[in-house]
Design a protein around this motif. Structure first.
Motif, PDB file in Angstrom:
ATOM      1  N   PHE A 146      -6.109  11.606  -5.252  1.00  0.00           N
ATOM      2  CA  PHE A 146      -4.753  11.616  -6.255  1.00  0.00           C
ATOM      3  C   PHE A 146      -3.630  11.356  -6.301  1.00  0.00           C
ATOM      4  N   LEU A 147      -2.718  11.458  -5.372  1.00  0.00           N
ATOM      5  CA  LEU A 147      -1.737  11.280  -4.567  1.00  0.00           C
ATOM      6  C   LEU A 147      -1.828  10.392  -2.981  1.00  0.00           C
ATOM      7  N   LYS A 148      -0.647   9.828  -3.566  1.00  0.00           N
ATOM      8  CA  LYS A 148      -0.194   9.297  -1.974  1.00  0.00           C
ATOM      9  C   LYS A 148      -0.180   9.927  -0.870  1.00  0.00           C
TER      10      LYS A 148
ATOM     11  N   LYS B  92      -8.710   5.906  -7.693  1.00  0.00           N
ATOM     12  CA  LYS B  92      -9.181   6.929  -7.188  1.00  0.00           C
ATOM     13  C   LYS B  92      -9.353   8.051  -8.657  1.00  0.00           C
ATOM     14  N   LEU B  93      -8.103   7.789  -9.209  1.00  0.00           N
ATOM     15  CA  LEU B  93      -8.338   8.583 -10.167  1.00  0.00           C
ATOM     16  C   LEU B  93      -8.756   8.307 -11.116  1.00  0.00           C
TER      17      LEU B  93
ATOM     18  N   SER C 182       0.704  -1.265   0.139  1.00  0.00           N
ATOM     19  CA  SER C 182       0.380   0.092   0.645  1.00  0.00           C
ATOM     20  C   SER C 182       0.552   0.987   0.170  1.00  0.00           C
ATOM     21  N   ASN C 183       1.608   1.159   0.774  1.00  0.00           N
ATOM     22  CA  ASN C 183       3.339   1.895   0.418  1.00  0.00           C
ATOM     23  C   ASN C 183       3.845   2.237  -1.097  1.00  0.00           C
ATOM     24  N   GLU C 184       3.532   1.390  -1.829  1.00  0.00           N
ATOM     25  CA  GLU C 184       3.837   1.263  -3.044  1.00  0.00           C
ATOM     26  C   GLU C 184       3.503   2.887  -4.113  1.00  0.00           C
ATOM     27  N   GLY C 185       4.664   3.222  -4.852  1.00  0.00           N
ATOM     28  CA  GLY C 185       3.482   4.833  -5.666  1.00  0.00           C
ATOM     29  C   GLY C 185       3.250   5.547  -4.522  1.00  0.00           C
ATOM     30  N   PHE C 186       2.859   6.808  -5.987  1.00  0.00           N
ATOM     31  CA  PHE C 186       2.532   7.966  -5.745  1.00  0.00           C
ATOM     32  C   PHE C 186       1.202   8.393  -5.821  1.00  0.00           C
ATOM     33  N   VAL C 187       0.963   7.849  -7.232  1.00  0.00           N
ATOM     34  CA  VAL C 187      -0.187   8.316  -7.332  1.00  0.00           C
ATOM     35  C   VAL C 187      -1.480   6.697  -7.031  1.00  0.00           C
ATOM     36  N   LEU C 188      -3.164   7.047  -6.615  1.00  0.00           N
ATOM     37  CA  LEU C 188      -3.660   6.263  -6.082  1.00  0.00           C
ATOM     38  C   LEU C 188      -4.647   6.304  -7.715  1.00  0.00           C
TER      39      LEU C 188
ATOM     40  N   GLN D 193       4.808   9.985   3.383  1.00  0.00           N
ATOM     41  CA  GLN D 193       2.949  10.507   2.906  1.00  0.00           C
ATOM     42  C   GLN D 193       3.000  11.029   3.780  1.00  0.00           C
TER      43      GLN D 193
ATOM     44  N   ILE E  48     -12.858   9.351 -10.293  1.00  0.00           N
ATOM     45  CA  ILE E  48     -12.887  10.740 -10.892  1.00  0.00           C
ATOM     46  C   ILE E  48     -13.159  10.816 -12.690  1.00  0.00           C
TER      47      ILE E  48
END
Lengths: 689, 179
Positions: free
Chosen positions: B51-53, A81-82, A72-78, B21, A85
């Motif tokens: 959109f960002l974590k 959710k994106l 769940s901590n990997e990456g920067f973008v959800l 985060q 939207i």
């Protein structure tokens, strides 16, 4: 084997020390997890890290939870959710594409309905947002005064919009193209808005429907009826006669009450006087008896005198009321005369021959100007309504913190609504069938663009030409709010009213008109009209009538020139001066007719006014007479009380006389006695003399 | 509601959430708190953080916390913003923005919006690193001590707190799942 399957992929296999640190330990942010991982991992013979064998269910579960937290901590973008939207945004765009046109159509209709206070129907709207175009197939706006007629109707319209300004919540239309424009067309259904009663435009006293009144040489009875109907509110006698009968009824009642009281007092008087009457002077022997009777009579006298004094006071008051009644009578007579004079002033009675043309033309000019003025007021009213329509809504703002300061930079000022240019030309001049409408700078705020709204409407049909051009200027500190020029050439006309007395049933012809008109900020207008009537053909109702035949002969061969200069006051009253060659042409022929008509109309007006006031006047006169008749009753009462006063007074005098007699008699007796005593004394006493 | 958000912050700091985060959420919260709401800058930044974590709970709570100090900061932000907006050499640039419909809607021409944006951006990186540092310190040194403190243990094991813990545990698990 089954347990081994449940272990997360992240921890399967072997890891070098570097891999173990990078892939696992660095992704653990709390000691508890790091210690645990160090516990469950072991090194093999090659020094590589691998999970211990035979781990319990608890360990497997915990490892799974750790692996999940690392993932769940990997990456920067959800991404999930994106995506949601994006789907939502796509939904909004699709909804707008499918329904936007319809929504916009309804919004425009609503705004037009707010401005024109009548139904607006727009069809086939197509907003091409990226091209900055707005097209619609047709638009109908109903007339709030005449719900089954349209104020105007547009055919296919193409609007060029400024999209950049639209984003800034400003409607700027660069250009308008339209295929068809029609005014005052018929509707199949009512264009009145639900619940609408009288439109504001109508309340403003629009003169469009003004009837033709006060016509010169018209049927005298009709003219009189029109004058009375129009001016009834402005004359005083009906109001005066409404008040006076009531006033005299009350006055009469009050005085009758007073008289009733007096009557009761008078009825007591005979009883009061009875003892006085019963006194017989011959029976009075002594002065004491006379004095006693006198005192009794004097008391009665005082009582009667009091009643008399009261009656005199009442009579004085009555006399004051009678003076007032007399003044009222004079006032009624003077008011009726003055009202008659006022109403008679509306009968056009040209004293000189030159004013006859003016008297004939007055009602036509007034009606025409009324229509122009009414139309201006109406469109001016619609124009004013543009402002609140596009004014930003001022909602209640929740102020949570300081607002700061807005620093403004130079920018091109744009009003909230601005139709920059409209140039519509239908048909062609060569074919003599042209309809042209031009307008520039129709805007919600002329101060921002510093330009007035200009327009011109031109209609050419065969030989007929009509042209209106002008400007509406709402900018601050401008003296004139609107200016118009108008021209009309070769326009056919038919007049079918106002000439019956001349035995002319209708006049046909053509006219040319040139004029100018300007309005100031208070809606006061002024201007000139130059009207030329030609090719006049008169249809006579009595072909044997010499006057009519004469007029027909003169007008058929001479064009009529009329020049009018006029002003319209703030409350819509017109004053104008008319110059015309009509006086020279027809005044000699009809001057006798005019004199007769004026006399007849004045006589009818007098009779009509008397007729109108008769009922109230008679009621007033009855009440008046009833009131003044009370004077006689009061006088009668006074006479009656006077009789009693005189009677008692007489008795009083008689008694006074009796008293005097008795006194003299007593005095004589005393003197005689004294003399007798003196003589006796003289005899007894011898005096030396 | 407020208790739930604070519980989520507590869980985030004490669970295996990436420190960056949490730090990013605090930095964004500072920026979002300084810029007045209801303008395109604020809305864009807020939507971006969705959109960002970035830890949402931490962001929300810290927006609220930083907002408590705005009364004292507004005068300062106004002065900074006004000074920037009236720099003559930037006049042409701001004029261009003013005439652009998009940037007009950002209300950049307001002294507090500009002040908040500049101060917020300037402090963004320092706050990020400071937050990261503090969370690391907490996790490395403080957390264990608190967890093993006898008094804390006694308090945490009180029946009433166990109930609350179970209740918010469900909320936190749900929150973790949707993340």
């Amino acid at each position: 084997m089954s347990e081994e399957k449940k272990i997360s992929k992240l921890f399967k296999g072997t890891f070098s020390e570097e891999e173990f640190r990078k892939k696992i330990l660095r992704k653990l942010y709390i000691h508890e997890y790091r210690n645990y991982i160090n516990e469950v991992f072991t090194r093999d013979s090659e020094g590589k890290y691998k999970l211990k064998e035979n781990l319990g269910k608890k360990d497997i579960k915990k490892l799974k939870s750790i692996a999940k937290s690392i993932k769940s901590n990997e990456g920067f973008v959800l991404r999930g959710k994106l995506a949601l939207i994006l789907i939502f945004l796509i939904g909004i765009i699709v909804f707008n594409i499918v329904f936007l046109d319809r929504l916009l159509e309804r919004a425009i209709e609503r705004n037009l309905e707010t401005i024109f206070e009548a139904k607006a129907d727009m069809r086939g709207l197509d907003l091409q947002i990226f091209k900055g175009r707005l097209l619609f197939q047709s638009l109908e706006v109903a007339n709030s005064r005449k719900p089954f007629r349209n104020l105007f109707e547009l055919g296919e319209v193409d609007l060029q919009l400024d999209i950049e300004q639209l984003v800034r919540n400003k409607v700027v239309i660069n250009n308008v193209k339209l295929q068809e424009i029609r005014w005052d067309t018929e509707r199949k259904t009512s264009g009145a808005l639900p619940g609408a009663r009288v439109s504001k435009a109508e309340e403003m006293g629009e003169e469009e429907g003004k009837t033709f009144v006060g016509a010169f040489l018209e049927d005298a009875g009709k003219v009189v009826a029109d004058i009375i109907k129009k001016e009834m509110e402005n004359i005083k006698s009906p109001k005066l006669l409404e008040e006076l009968p009531r006033k005299y009824t009350n006055l009469k009642m009050a005085w009758e009450e007073t008289l009733k009281g007096q009557k009761k007092e008078l009825e007591n008087l005979p009883k009061l006087v009875e003892p006085v009457k019963a006194i017989k002077l011959e029976n009075i022997k002594t002065a004491d008896e006379a004095l006693s009777a006198y005192n009794m009579v004097d008391e009665t006298y005082k009582s009667i005198k009091l009643t008399e004094t009261n009656l005199i006071k009442s009579y004085d008051k009555l006399k004051t009321d009678l003076v007032m009644a007399n003044n009222d009578k004079k006032n009624v007579s003077a008011t009726i005369s003055s009202d008659l004079a006022y109403l008679s002033s509306f009968i056009k009675s040209p004293e000189k021959g030159e004013e006859i043309a003016s008297a004939i033309l007055d009602p036509y000019i007034e009606k025409y100007l009324g229509e122009i003025h009414g139309k201006f007021k109406r469109w001016n009213y619609y124009f004013e309504k543009l402002k609140p329509m596009i004014k930003r809504k001022e909602g209640r703002e929740l102020i949570l913190r300081a607002y700061g300061r807005d620093v403004t930079y130079p920018c091109v000022a744009i009003p909230k609504f601005w139709l920059q240019n409209m140039d519509v030309s239908l048909g062609s001049n060569q074919e003599r069938n042209l309809y042209s409408v031009k307008a520039t700078d129709i805007t919600s705020d002329q101060n921002v663009i510093n330009n007035p709204t200009t327009f011109s409407i031109k209609r050419i049909k065969s030989s007929e030409e009509v042209e209106w051009a002008g400007l509406i200027d709402k900018r601050e500190n401008r003296e004139k709010s609107a200016e118009f020029d108008f021209k009309a050439k070769n326009i056919p006309f038919v007049l079918g009213e106002g000439m019956k007395a001349l035995k002319v049933s209708s006049v046909k012809g053509t006219y040319n008109l040139y004029g100018e008109l300007s309005f100031d900020r208070l809606n006061r207008a002024g201007g000139t009209l130059h009207l030329q009537l030609s090719n006049l053909a008169l249809d006579l109702s009595d072909k044997e009538d010499k006057i009519a035949a004469n007029i027909k002969g003169v007008l058929s061969s001479n064009p009529v020139d009329i020049e009018v200069s006029y002003t319209v006051s703030e409350d819509g009253k017109y004053t104008f001066k008319i110059k015309s060659n009509l006086d020279k042409l027809i005044s000699g022929t009809i001057s006798k007719l005019v004199t007769e008509w004026v006399n007849e109309t004045k006589a009818k007006l007098d009779a009509e006014l008397n007729n109108l006031l008769r009922a109230k006047l008679e009621e007033y006169q009855d009440n008046y007479k009833g009131f003044i008749s009370l004077e006689e009753d009061l006088k009668g009462n006074l006479r009656e009380v006077k009789t009693y006063t005189e009677l008692v007074e007489k008795k009083k005098q008689e008694l006074q006389k009796k008293i005097d007699e008795k006194k003299t008699e007593a005095k004589g007796k005393v003197e005689d006695k004294a003399k007798e005593e003196v003589e006796k004394l003289k005899e007894k006493i011898k005096l030396p003399f | 509601m407020i208790v739930t958000w604070f519980a989520k912050v507590f869980v985030a700091i004490n669970s295996n959430k990436k420190t960056s985060q949490i730090a990013l959420a605090i930095a964004f919260a500072f920026l979002l708190a300084l810029i007045p709401k209801a303008n395109l800058f604020w809305i864009s930044l807020f939507v971006l953080t969705f959109f960002l974590k970035v830890n949402q709970a931490v962001e929300m709570v810290f927006i609220a916390v930083f907002s408590l100090f705005l009364d004292f900061l507004d005068t300062f932000l106004d002065k900074i913003g006004f000074a920037i907006l009236t720099v003559p050499s930037l006049g042409d640039f701001f004029t261009k923005l003013f005439n652009s419909p998009f940037f007009y809607m950002t209300k950049y021409y307001n002294s507090i919006v500009m002040g908040g944006l500049v101060v917020g951006l300037a402090m963004f990186v320092p706050i990020y690193f400071l937050s990261k540092y503090l969370v690391d310190i907490y996790r490395d040194k403080v957390r264990e001590k608190i967890a093993n403190n006898k008094f804390v243990k006694a308090v945490v094991n009180q029946p009433i707190l166990v109930g609350i813990k179970n209740k918010f545990g469900a909320a936190v698990r749900f929150y973790d799942n949707i993340r």
